[in-house]
Design a protein around this motif. Structure first.
Motif, PDB file in Angstrom:
ATOM      1  N   THR A   1      -7.163   3.183  -8.657  1.00 38.24           N
ATOM      2  CA  THR A   1      -6.501   2.371  -7.639  1.00 38.24           C
ATOM      3  C   THR A   1      -6.634   0.884  -7.945  1.00 38.24           C
ATOM      4  O   THR A   1      -5.672   0.115  -7.811  1.00 38.24           O
ATOM      5  CB  THR A   1      -7.085   2.676  -6.251  1.00 38.24           C
TER       6      THR A   1
ATOM      7  N   GLU B   1       0.819  -1.200   0.000  1.00 41.65           N
ATOM      8  CA  GLU B   1       0.000   0.000   0.000  1.00 41.65           C
ATOM      9  C   GLU B   1       0.862   1.263   0.000  1.00 41.65           C
ATOM     10  O   GLU B   1       0.382   2.365  -0.241  1.00 41.65           O
ATOM     11  CB  GLU B   1      -0.923   0.013   1.210  1.00 41.65           C
TER      12      GLU B   1
ATOM     13  N   SER C   1      -3.463  -1.546  -9.029  1.00 41.59           N
ATOM     14  CA  SER C   1      -3.143  -2.541  -8.009  1.00 41.59           C
ATOM     15  C   SER C   1      -2.514  -3.792  -8.609  1.00 41.59           C
ATOM     16  O   SER C   1      -1.815  -4.539  -7.920  1.00 41.59           O
ATOM     17  CB  SER C   1      -4.403  -2.934  -7.228  1.00 41.59           C
TER      18      SER C   1
END
Length: 243
Positions: A177, A141, A181
Motif C-alpha cells: 500500500t 483511497e 501510494s
C-alpha cells in the motif's frame, strides 16, 4: 533507470503548461535542461544560487523544481529542506554525489527523485514527465492501481493478478500500500520501515529484504526479474507502473 510510462484506471488528459524552476549555477546545464524539456512546454524560471532559488519558490510557485546540490552559497540538502517546507511540488535533484548515504539524506530531506551526474537529457526529460503526471493525479483511497496484470484496490484492500486473488499478510499489504501510494517515488529503507512498522528503531534493510521478497513472489510475473517493485541499491524501493 528511466522513468516509465504510467497507467491508472483513472486517467488524466495531456499534460498542461507548467512552471519549472531550475536551481543550477552552471549556465551550460541550465541551457541543456531547457533544450531537453522544450517539448514539454514549461515556463522555465532560473536561479543560480540557493538563496535565489528559495526566493523563486515563494515568488513564482513553480509546479516542479530541478535542484542541483552543488550550489555556490548554500548546502544543497539545506536548500531542499527549505523548499520542501514551502511547497509540495516535486523536487528532482541533480547530484554528483554517488554515496548511498548522500542519496538517502536528500530523499529524506524531501526530494522526490534524483539523477546522478553525468546524465542524459532523455533521462531527465523522462523523469520530469513522470513527476508532472504524478503531481496532476490527485491521490484517492478509492483508486485501483493496474500494472502488468496486477490490480490493487487500495480502498477494499484487495489485490489480484490476471484475475486471480493475491493473498497478502497484513505486513505485506501495508508494504504494498505504501509503495503504490506514490508510483515512481523512491522510498528509502527507513521511510518504508517507519510507515509499515510504525517505529523508528530496528534493522530496516533486513526487515524489508525479507518482506519485499515475499511480496514479489506473490505479485511479480517473474520474482527473479521484478518489474513492479524495483530495488534502488543501498537506498530503498520504488513501485513502477509497468505497462
Amino acid at each position: 533507470m528511466l522513468a516509465e510510462e504510467t497507467h491508472r484506471v483513472r486517467m488524466t488528459g495531456p499534460a498542461a503548461h507548467y512552471r519549472l524552476l531550475v536551481i543550477e549555477d552552471e549556465v551550460d546545464i541550465r541551457r541543456a535542461v531547457g533544450a531537453a524539456l522544450r517539448d514539454h512546454h514549461p515556463t522555465i524560471i532560473e536561479a543560480s544560487t540557493g538563496e535565489s532559488g528559495v526566493d523563486a519558490v515563494g515568488a513564482a510557485h513553480p509546479d516542479l523544481i530541478i535542484l542541483d546540490l552543488g550550489l555556490p552559497d548554500l548546502d544543497g540538502l539545506a536548500v531542499c529542506e527549505r523548499i520542501r517546507s514551502m511547497t509540495v511540488a516535486p523536487i528532482i535533484v541533480l547530484t554528483a554525489r554517488h554515496g548511498e548515504s548522500d542519496t538517502v539524506a536528500l530523499l529524506n530531506a524531501g526530494a522526490d527523485d534524483y539523477i546522478t551526474k553525468p546524465f542524459s537529457t532523455q533521462e531527465l526529460a523522462a523523469r520530469v514527465a513522470a513527476q508532472v503526471r504524478r503531481s496532476r493525479v490527485a491521490p484517492s483511497e478509492h483508486e485501483t492501481i493496474v500494472a502488468d496484470g496486477l490490480s490493487v484496490d487500495v480502498h477494499r484492500r484487495q489485490a489480484s493478478r490476471d484475475g486471480n486473488p493475491v493473498r497478502l499478510t497484513p505486513i505485506e499489504w501495508e508494504l504494498l500500500t505504501v509503495l503504490v501510494s506514490d508510483p515512481g517515488r523512491v522510498f528509502t529503507h527507513q521511510q518504508l520501515f517507519t510507515a509499515v512498522w510504525k517505529r523508528a528503531f530496528g534493522d530496516a534493510r533486513l526487515y524489508l529484504r525479507v518482506h519485499v521478497t515475499n511480496v514479489r513472489r506473490k505479485i511479480e510475473r517473474n520474482p527473479a526479474d521484478p518489474r513492479l517493485i524495483i530495488t534502488e541499491p543501498g537506498v530503498g524501493y520504488r513501485f513502477i507502473m509497468a505497462p
